[in-house]
Scaffold this active site. Structure first.
Site, mmCIF file in Angstrom:
data_model
loop_
_atom_site.group_PDB
_atom_site.id
_atom_site.type_symbol
_atom_site.label_atom_id
_atom_site.label_comp_id
_atom_site.label_asym_id
_atom_site.label_seq_id
_atom_site.Cartn_x
_atom_site.Cartn_y
_atom_site.Cartn_z
ATOM 1 N N GLY A 27 10.530 -0.146 10.462
ATOM 2 C CA GLY A 27 10.684 0.625 9.229
ATOM 3 C C GLY A 27 10.135 2.022 9.415
ATOM 4 O O GLY A 27 9.445 2.319 10.392
ATOM 5 N N GLU A 28 10.473 2.900 8.490
ATOM 6 C CA GLU A 28 9.983 4.267 8.541
ATOM 7 C C GLU A 28 9.793 4.799 7.131
ATOM 8 O O GLU A 28 10.413 4.322 6.176
ATOM 9 C CB GLU A 28 10.937 5.167 9.331
ATOM 10 N N GLY A 29 8.915 5.777 7.019
ATOM 11 C CA GLY A 29 8.602 6.354 5.722
ATOM 12 C C GLY A 29 8.354 7.839 5.834
ATOM 13 O O GLY A 29 8.757 8.492 6.810
ATOM 14 N N GLY A 71 5.710 8.566 8.862
ATOM 15 C CA GLY A 71 5.904 8.049 10.208
ATOM 16 C C GLY A 71 6.815 6.844 10.223
ATOM 17 O O GLY A 71 7.631 6.645 9.316
ATOM 18 N N MET A 72 6.665 6.042 11.269
ATOM 19 C CA MET A 72 7.523 4.868 11.435
ATOM 20 C C MET A 72 6.724 3.733 12.066
ATOM 21 O O MET A 72 5.664 3.951 12.660
ATOM 22 C CB MET A 72 8.727 5.207 12.318
ATOM 23 N N ASP A 82 -2.097 0.661 -2.984
ATOM 24 C CA ASP A 82 -0.646 0.583 -2.757
ATOM 25 C C ASP A 82 -0.222 -0.866 -2.535
ATOM 26 O O ASP A 82 0.501 -1.182 -1.587
ATOM 27 C CB ASP A 82 -0.251 1.460 -1.562
#
Length: 566
Positions: free
Chosen positions: A11-13, A16-17, A126
């Site tokens: 996954g990535e955001g 970063g990833m 979060d």
């Protein structure tokens, strides 16, 4: 990072990833979070440093384990244990919600992990389904501590908080800078109903929409939060939404039990000061009925141990695989060495063979053969020992005398019939007679003491004359179709020069036989010589063949001339 093999993107955001990788040394599968270039982005650097700092001091069965931290080319890399399953995956697989017992086990571990963080004055900030990992054994692990931070000191304010809106507490939405552990408890309340019903509780499209959904379900905000809302410049010119008709949890989810509704309401209290702590939640009736908490605590320890064994077995399996690969590589190296050993100079190969198959001669010759077997160079040429070879041994061998000028000739065997006893075997002829329609395998033969491209003067065409004629007579009488002849008449077949090119010298004999047939002369007994391969240019050999006597030592004069150099 060179010791890790990238297996793909997880996954990535925005910051970063996450990549799935394998440790090349141990074989362990890990998750590596690669941040963007932190030196150029202060926000990325701040998040990376915060997560590294917090995870280094946090070690718990319900928290993802940080294994390693490194920096390369302005990028931070965080190496975690790999867990490829999340609660979000479960919700996508079961859109109508998870089983009550599964939710009970998940919530117990989520609260347990968050409570551990809170006990160290750390808030996650979060909590959401995709940040809750689930191992193959069912062990829950909280991850993504990029937004986590330690509690502020009295009078200290937090920076602006940006996280997933659907699980954001009211104090965060209105911009309160003095919040605490209660924000994580609010997120737990949102997860309770979502895991059981399969839909998010407050899926707002904006911050104001999020506040509207919360107020419609739970009532108005507390006065302090309302004041912060109107002071927040983000909401300048905007009023809090008016709720005409509320929809409490009982009405929205009538299928949920009272215990579940009570747990959700306590976590979703609009006043953060009235929300319970995680330790209190673990003693809620939802976890205490039927002795679940005590029973599952023991089960959880077994699950953790099972995961540890799986990791250990994975390492051992990888180590065995690496050892097997090493053994295979060593085997290939050994094979390569063997091949190289067999490809050594022909001198040494010849010496090995001749030491075993050397002929039995007197001691002096043996000593000479052994000295020649090691292929020592004496002057400009080489001396090699040659084994005594029979006709049978040389059925498909060609000797190049021009390429081997120094080859020694072994003593000849005088009884040639004994040298090659199996030449006529399997040919379907009577003893002493060789049919010229030889098998393809016997057309090529070689004798080391005969010149190349020349047929052997002995053995193959050494025949009895009288027996050969009587055999040919029977063959001709069977094929006779025209005319009447006497039983003693003999008809010679037409010769095919493709089979015996050597018979061209005997055309006179065949021509005489045709004249005899035309004159109808009766022959009392035929004494025509056999159709043997007689070399007319070597009268000595021809005489010995016709008479049937063995080849004398004088035939050595017809052998290739060999020069011995000393």
């Amino acid at each position: 990072m060179e010791k890790y093999e990238n297996l793909g993107l997880v996954g990535e955001g925005s910051y970063g990833m996450v990549m799935k990788c394998r440790n090349k040394d141990s074989g362990r599968i890990v998750a590596i979070k690669k941040f963007l270039e932190s030196d150029d982005d202060k926000m990325v650097k701040k998040i990376a440093m915060r997560e590294i700092k917090l995870l280094k001091q946090l070690r718990h069965e319900n928290l993802v384990n940080l294994l390693e931290v490194c920096k390369k080319k302005k990028r931070w890399y965080l190496v975690f244990e790999f867990v490829d399953h999340t609660i979000l995956d479960d919700l996508e697989l079961f859109p109508n919600g998870l089983d009550d017992q599964v939710v009970q086990k998940y919530l117990f571990q989520i609260i347990n992990g968050i409570g551990f963080c809170h006990s160290h004055n750390i808030i996650h900030r979060d909590i959401k389904p995709e940040n809750i990992l689930v191992s193959q054994s069912g062990v829950v692990k909280l991850c993504d501590f990029g937004f986590a931070r330690t509690l502020a000191a009295p009078g200290e304010v937090y920076t602006d908080y940006v996280a997933t809106r659907w699980y954001r507490a009211p104090e965060l939405l209105v911009g309160d800078v003095k919040y605490g552990k209660a924000v994580d408890v609010w997120a737990i309340g949102c997860l309770v109903t979502e895991m059981l019903m399969g839909e998010p509780l407050f899926p707002g499209d904006s911050d104001i929409d999020q506040l509207y959904l919360i107020m419609r379900c739970l009532g108005n905000l507390i006065p302090r939060h309302q004041e912060l809302f109107y002071k927040n410049p983000v909401f300048a010119g905007v009023r809090l939404p008016e709720i005409k008709e509320s929809e409490p949890l009982e009405r929205r989810y009538p299928k949920l039990s009272e215990v579940v509704i009570d747990l959700a309401k306590k976590c979703l209290h609009v006043d953060p000061d009235k929300r319970p702590f995680c330790a209190e939640l673990l003693h809620h009736d939802f976890f205490q009925m039927d002795g679940f908490a005590e029973r599952f605590s023991q089960e959880l320890q077994m699950k953790v141990q099972k995961d540890a064994r799986n990791i250990s077995l994975s390492k051992k399996s990888q180590n065995r695989k690496k050892e097997k690969e090493k053994d295979d590589s060593l085997g290939e190296e050994r094979k390569t060495l063997v091949v190289q050993d067999t490809n050594v100079d022909s001198k040494f190969k010849d010496s090995k063979v001749f030491k075993i198959k050397g002929s039995k001669i007197d001691g002096e010759k043996v000593d000479k053969g052994n000295r020649a077997a090691v292929s020592m160079t004496v002057g400009p040429s080489h001396i090699k020992a040659v084994p005594s070879t029979s006709l049978r041994d040389c059925s498909n061998v060609s000797v190049d005398h021009t390429r081997n000028p120094g080859m020694a000739i072994p003593p000849l065997t005088h009884n040639l019939s004994a040298v090659a006893p199996g030449i006529n075997s399997g040919m379907g002829t009577i003893p002493g007679v060789q049919s010229y329609r030889v098998d393809e395998k016997t057309k090529k033969y070689c004798i080391p003491f005969v010149k190349p491209n020349k047929h052997s003067p002995s053995g193959i065409y050494n025949m009895n004359v009288t027996t050969s004629v009587s055999s040919e007579k029977n063959l001709l009488q069977a094929n006779k179709k025209r005319g009447e002849y006497s039983k003693t008449d003999v008809r010679l077949p037409e010769l095919n020069y493709n089979h015996l090119p050597e018979l061209r010298a005997l055309e006179g004999i065949a021509r005489n036989s045709r004249l005899i047939r035309k004159e109808n002369k009766i022959l009392s007994e035929s004494r025509i010589p056999s159709l043997a391969a007689i070399d007319l240019h070597t009268p000595n050999i021809a005489v010995h063949q016709v008479s049937g006597s063995p080849l004398s030592d004088g035939s050595e004069a017809d052998s290739p001339w060999m020069e011995h150099q000393h």
